[in-house]
Design an enzyme around this catalytic site. Structure first.
Site, short mmCIF file in Angstrom:
data_model
loop_
_atom_site.label_atom_id
_atom_site.label_comp_id
_atom_site.label_asym_id
_atom_site.label_seq_id
_atom_site.Cartn_x
_atom_site.Cartn_y
_atom_site.Cartn_z
CB SER A 187 1.80 -4.91 6.07
OG SER A 187 1.27 -5.92 5.26
CG HIS A 243 -0.70 -3.44 1.35
ND1 HIS A 243 -1.39 -3.57 2.53
CD2 HIS A 243 0.53 -3.93 1.58
CE1 HIS A 243 -0.60 -4.13 3.43
NE2 HIS A 243 0.58 -4.36 2.88
CG ASP A 264 -4.49 -2.96 1.65
OD1 ASP A 264 -4.46 -4.17 1.37
OD2 ASP A 264 -3.82 -2.45 2.56
#
Length: 316
Positions: free
Chosen positions: A158, A288, A258
């Site tokens: 991320s 995500h 996501d």
């Protein structure tokens, strides 16, 4: 809107904590509470876990690093330099503790996790400079650590993957430590949030357009996101094909539902256009943060592949 989530992931959704960074202090406290018991229960068998501090950037504090060394492994060892996620505003090495233990055992590698300063108190470039300082310490102490200096791979998730991509650019341009590979999971790379997935996924679990916007505003400073002149070191999707040339090979994994999906795919395509070996894998039915649902078959497959990719990159 309705999403075609993988059935195992959909069943786990009610048990997953909501991530809301509108109140960062509250979000940090909630995360710390969740992690406390988790860290205490972690199985560290076969791994020596230590904490060190690397000299920080000029005028900044030292950078905490957590080292994971496989007990009994014969050196010199390759190394994985890990950068945790958290939208640039949350997290610590605790977030990836189990994952770092697994990488250490399965790869027989030294894993180094950097505890970089967080935004908004410390906006760009402070977090990236901390990551660079830690990487320099690792490479500079390779002999003492029993590490192969030409076998250091970056790993991030991320926001951590966005920092890893920026770090690969920074290390190349400063003539800094050699990086042999960059492994980017669900990377946050583009502050503009103009891709189809960034526009569409406003209500996805764990991470959505609102959180993505807030995280970039914290990292870059309010009013900077989406404007001209944002550095590619901060938002690597801003880099031109020429600026991407000469980077280490990359593996990019993205989740189907996501908001960051399309910027990850786009970055892999840009790397390929720049002549950088790159592989991209989209995992269907995922969102995500789905990595947390470890029992799901699609996540087991993604996890096994992530380990296999790093094993090949490190020559293990």
């Amino acid at each position: 809107m309705r999403y075609r989530f993988d059935p195992e992931l959909a069943a786990a959704l009610p048990l997953m904590p909501e991530v809301d960074i509108t109140d960062i202090d509250l979000a940090r406290a909630a995360q710390a509470e969740q992690l406390t018991a988790h860290i205490a229960a972690a199985d560290t068998e076969g791994v020596d876990v230590t904490e060190v501090r690397a000299p920080g950037p000029d005028g900044a504090p030292d950078v905490p690093l957590r080292l994971y060394r496989p007990l009994g492994a014969r050196g010199p060892l390759p190394a994985v330099y890990g950068i945790h996620g958290g939208g640039f505003v949350l997290g610590s090495p605790d977030v990836d503790h189990d994952w770092n233990l697994r990488l250490c055992r399965e790869l027989e590698a030294l894993v180094v996790s950097v505890d970089y300063r967080l935004a908004p108190e410390h906006p760009f470039p402070a977090p990236l400079e901390d990551c660079y300082a830690g990487l320099c310490w690792l490479a500079g102490n390779a002999a003492a650590l029993g590490v192969l200096p030409d076998r250091i791979a970056l790993w991030g998730d991320s926001a951590g993957a966005g920092l890893a991509a920026g770090l690969a650019l920074l290390a190349r341009d400063r003539g800094g430590p050699a990086v042999c590979f960059q492994h980017l999971c669900s990377p946050a790379l583009d502050d503009r949030l103009e891709t189809p997935s960034a526009r569409l996924f406003t209500d996805t679990p764990v991470w959505n357009r609102r959180n993505a916007r807030l995280s970039w505003e914290a990292y870059l400073g309010y009013g900077v996101r989406g404007t001209a002149g944002v550095s590619p070191y901060a938002a690597p999707a801003r880099a031109t094909v020429i600026e991407l040339s000469g980077l280490p090979p990359a593996y990019v994994s993205v989740m189907e539902y996501d908001p960051l999906r399309d910027e990850g795919v786009g970055y892999a395509r840009a790397l390929l256009a720049a002549g950088v070996p790159a592989e991209v894998h989209l995992f269907p039915g995922t969102f995500h943060g789905a990595w947390a649902v470890e029992h799901a078959a699609v996540i087991r497959r993604a996890t096994d592949e992530a380990v296999a990719v790093l094993r090949a990159a490190l020559g293990r």
